[in-house]
Design a protein around this motif. Structure first.
Motif, PDB file in Angstrom:
ATOM      1  N   ALA A 109       0.831  -1.205   0.000  1.00  0.00           N
ATOM      2  CA  ALA A 109       0.000   0.000   0.000  1.00  0.00           C
ATOM      3  C   ALA A 109       0.862   1.251   0.000  1.00  0.00           C
ATOM      4  O   ALA A 109       0.555   2.236  -0.694  1.00  0.00           O
ATOM      5  CB  ALA A 109      -0.931  -0.020   1.214  1.00  0.00           C
ATOM      6  N   GLY A 110       1.956   1.237   0.766  1.00  0.00           N
ATOM      7  CA  GLY A 110       2.841   2.396   0.819  1.00  0.00           C
ATOM      8  C   GLY A 110       3.471   2.706  -0.526  1.00  0.00           C
ATOM      9  O   GLY A 110       3.603   3.885  -0.909  1.00  0.00           O
ATOM     10  N   SER A 111       3.874   1.683  -1.273  1.00  0.00           N
ATOM     11  CA  SER A 111       4.471   1.910  -2.593  1.00  0.00           C
ATOM     12  C   SER A 111       3.454   2.493  -3.565  1.00  0.00           C
ATOM     13  O   SER A 111       3.772   3.377  -4.371  1.00  0.00           O
ATOM     14  CB  SER A 111       5.030   0.598  -3.148  1.00  0.00           C
ATOM     15  OG  SER A 111       6.190   0.209  -2.438  1.00  0.00           O
ATOM     16  N   LEU A 112       2.215   2.008  -3.498  1.00  0.00           N
ATOM     17  CA  LEU A 112       1.167   2.578  -4.343  1.00  0.00           C
ATOM     18  C   LEU A 112       0.957   4.058  -4.024  1.00  0.00           C
ATOM     19  O   LEU A 112       0.858   4.898  -4.932  1.00  0.00           O
ATOM     20  CB  LEU A 112      -0.139   1.816  -4.143  1.00  0.00           C
ATOM     21  CG  LEU A 112      -0.229   0.412  -4.751  1.00  0.00           C
ATOM     22  CD1 LEU A 112      -1.541  -0.238  -4.345  1.00  0.00           C
ATOM     23  CD2 LEU A 112      -0.115   0.468  -6.265  1.00  0.00           C
ATOM     24  N   LEU A 113       0.891   4.380  -2.743  1.00  0.00           N
ATOM     25  CA  LEU A 113       0.674   5.774  -2.342  1.00  0.00           C
ATOM     26  C   LEU A 113       1.842   6.656  -2.752  1.00  0.00           C
ATOM     27  O   LEU A 113       1.654   7.783  -3.216  1.00  0.00           O
ATOM     28  CB  LEU A 113       0.461   5.838  -0.826  1.00  0.00           C
ATOM     29  CG  LEU A 113      -0.840   5.223  -0.304  1.00  0.00           C
ATOM     30  CD1 LEU A 113      -0.851   5.204   1.222  1.00  0.00           C
ATOM     31  CD2 LEU A 113      -2.047   5.992  -0.833  1.00  0.00           C
ATOM     32  N   PHE A 114       3.071   6.151  -2.586  1.00  0.00           N
ATOM     33  CA  PHE A 114       4.237   6.955  -2.939  1.00  0.00           C
ATOM     34  C   PHE A 114       4.287   7.183  -4.448  1.00  0.00           C
ATOM     35  O   PHE A 114       4.574   8.297  -4.908  1.00  0.00           O
ATOM     36  CB  PHE A 114       5.517   6.262  -2.469  1.00  0.00           C
ATOM     37  CG  PHE A 114       6.743   7.132  -2.585  1.00  0.00           C
ATOM     38  CD1 PHE A 114       7.092   7.996  -1.564  1.00  0.00           C
ATOM     39  CD2 PHE A 114       7.534   7.090  -3.718  1.00  0.00           C
ATOM     40  CE1 PHE A 114       8.210   8.805  -1.667  1.00  0.00           C
ATOM     41  CE2 PHE A 114       8.659   7.887  -3.845  1.00  0.00           C
ATOM     42  CZ  PHE A 114       9.002   8.754  -2.810  1.00  0.00           C
ATOM     43  N   GLY A 115       4.014   6.132  -5.246  1.00  0.00           N
ATOM     44  CA  GLY A 115       4.000   6.297  -6.692  1.00  0.00           C
ATOM     45  C   GLY A 115       2.934   7.279  -7.141  1.00  0.00           C
ATOM     46  O   GLY A 115       3.157   8.093  -8.051  1.00  0.00           O
TER      47      GLY A 115
END
Length: 418
Positions: A374-380
């Motif tokens: 989830a964090g990678s999706l939000l950062f991207g």
């Protein structure tokens, strides 16, 4: 109780422990470390070139790469639970781990046949499936080989050997890109050959003591249900802590891309960035593991995330783009991994009964992996909408707040005894 009864059976069939600095480490830990070293050379060869291959070579957007990085981190996380349950039920942890290693080796070969961003994503998803299957059984083999007070040391030794592969992998990728005409395909080919070697080493050198045979009048008790794990308050706290912090953990691929932009670094030199991180991790893994055994694993785990926050702030700071910036970011990132990766597993091991050791470790890894996904999706998404600087600032703020929340909540379960 569970460790004391299982350790005698596991170590009795173990290979002799090596001499010197690793003399206190059982042979199973050392052999698994060597397998991980070879496998990580293969994996990190691909990982080192993947960001530029996808974003510069295949034209993937930052948002799409964030989704793919999240997939790389956690889209197959639920398979960790399946692999852990199968390993505990069959008492064949080595076989389940070996299946995961073999699947990842096949995926390295498959990279040679795919040419679009999402076909690459499908292969990487299968590769992560292999990692999801093997990680918990491997860590359970390590945990069951040592008593509670030596968990940090054992995982530190394993992660040091594992990280030696992470150090050599980018160097190998750099060498291949330097001499090969068709660099990316050559990297994938060499990576596949090395991955196969890791599977062979696992089959030949890693030994698993057979499960005890029950007396004829006393058949083996059925495996306890997974919900038994939910009654362990220490494990619940660990899962929550790992998930909260994982949500704001910026992936190292994004940090390397930000460094590359700040330095205007040539694509040929990009694979060298993970080398600095791996070198620090390699040097720090064992001493940090021993420090966690003495000082408390929860403190060290939280301290590791504070170091990651420092790396993010350093990238945001108005400092010249030069060697000091690179050294600072890579050193902080390497120390972050040394203080969190093996330390988290060492904290969980003593909390779990032997018959559910693999399942419990898999549940913890799943909680962390899903949060990082989830964090990678939000950062991207933040990078795509507002730019890399704003995205990193938001991630750093979220990590600071989550660290403060976890520190204030306190709680036992990840301290000296865990």
């Amino acid at each position: 109780m569970y460790l004391s009864t299982s350790r005698a059976a596991d170590i009795a069939g173990d290979t002799p422990a090596p001499k010197g600095p690793l003399r206190a480490v059982p042979g199973t830990v050392f052999a698994l470390g060597l397998v991980s070293l070879v496998t990580d050379v293969s994996a990190e060869m691909v990982t080192a070139v993947l960001p530029l291959y996808l974003m510069a070579g295949l034209g993937m957007s930052p948002l799409a790469f964030g989704a793919l990085d999240g997939l790389h981190q956690g889209a197959t996380a639920l398979l960790r639970l399946a692999g852990g349950r199968i390993a505990d039920r069959t008492h064949r942890r080595k076989l389940v781990a070996g299946t995961g290693y073999a699947l990842s080796a096949v995926c390295k070969a498959a990279l040679l046949a795919v040419t679009t961003p999402w076909s690459v994503a499908a292969v990487l998803a299968a590769d992560r499936t292999g990692k999801g299957l093997r990680t918990a059984p491997r860590d359970a083999l390590i945990s069951l080989s040592v008593p509670p007070e030596e968990q940090g040391r054992a995982f530190g030794v394993h992660r040091a050997l594992d990280t030696a592969g992470a150090l050599l992998g980018p160097l190998a990728a750099f060498g291949v890109l330097w001499v090969a005409v068709d660099g990316y395909e050559a990297v994938f080919t060499v990576s596949c050959c090395i991955a196969v070697l890791g599977v062979v080493m696992l089959a030949l050198f890693v030994r698993e003591a057979p499960a005890p045979v029950p007396a004829s009048a006393a058949p083996r008790a059925p495996l306890p249900p997974v919900r038994t794990l939910l009654r362990l308050p220490g494990l619940r706290r660990l899962c929550l802590t790992a998930a909260v912090l994982g949500l704001f953990t910026v992936g190292d691929a994004f940090l390397y891309l930000l460094l590359q932009r700040r330095l205007d670094l040539s694509a040929a030199y990009f694979p060298l960035l993970p080398v600095g991180t791996a070198a620090v991790f390699l040097l720090a893994a064992l001493p940090v593991g021993r420090l966690a055994d003495r000082l408390g694993r929860r403190r060290v785990f939280l301290g590791g995330h504070a170091l990651l926050l420092g790396a993010c702030l350093l990238l945001l700071a108005p400092v010249p783009a030069g060697a000091p910036l690179v050294a600072g970011v890579l050193a902080l990132l390497g120390l972050f991994y040394a203080a969190t990766d093996g330390v988290l597993m060492a904290a969980a091991g003593p909390l779990l009964p032997a018959e559910l050791r693999t399942t419990g470790l898999a549940a913890l890894q799943t909680a962390q992996a899903l949060a990082r996904f989830a964090g990678s999706l939000l950062f991207g998404a933040a990078w795509t909408l507002w730019g890399p600087g704003q995205a990193l600032g938001l991630a750093a703020g979220g990590l600071l707040l989550s660290l403060a929340a976890v520190a204030v909540s306190g709680g036992r379960g990840t301290g000296r005894s865990s």
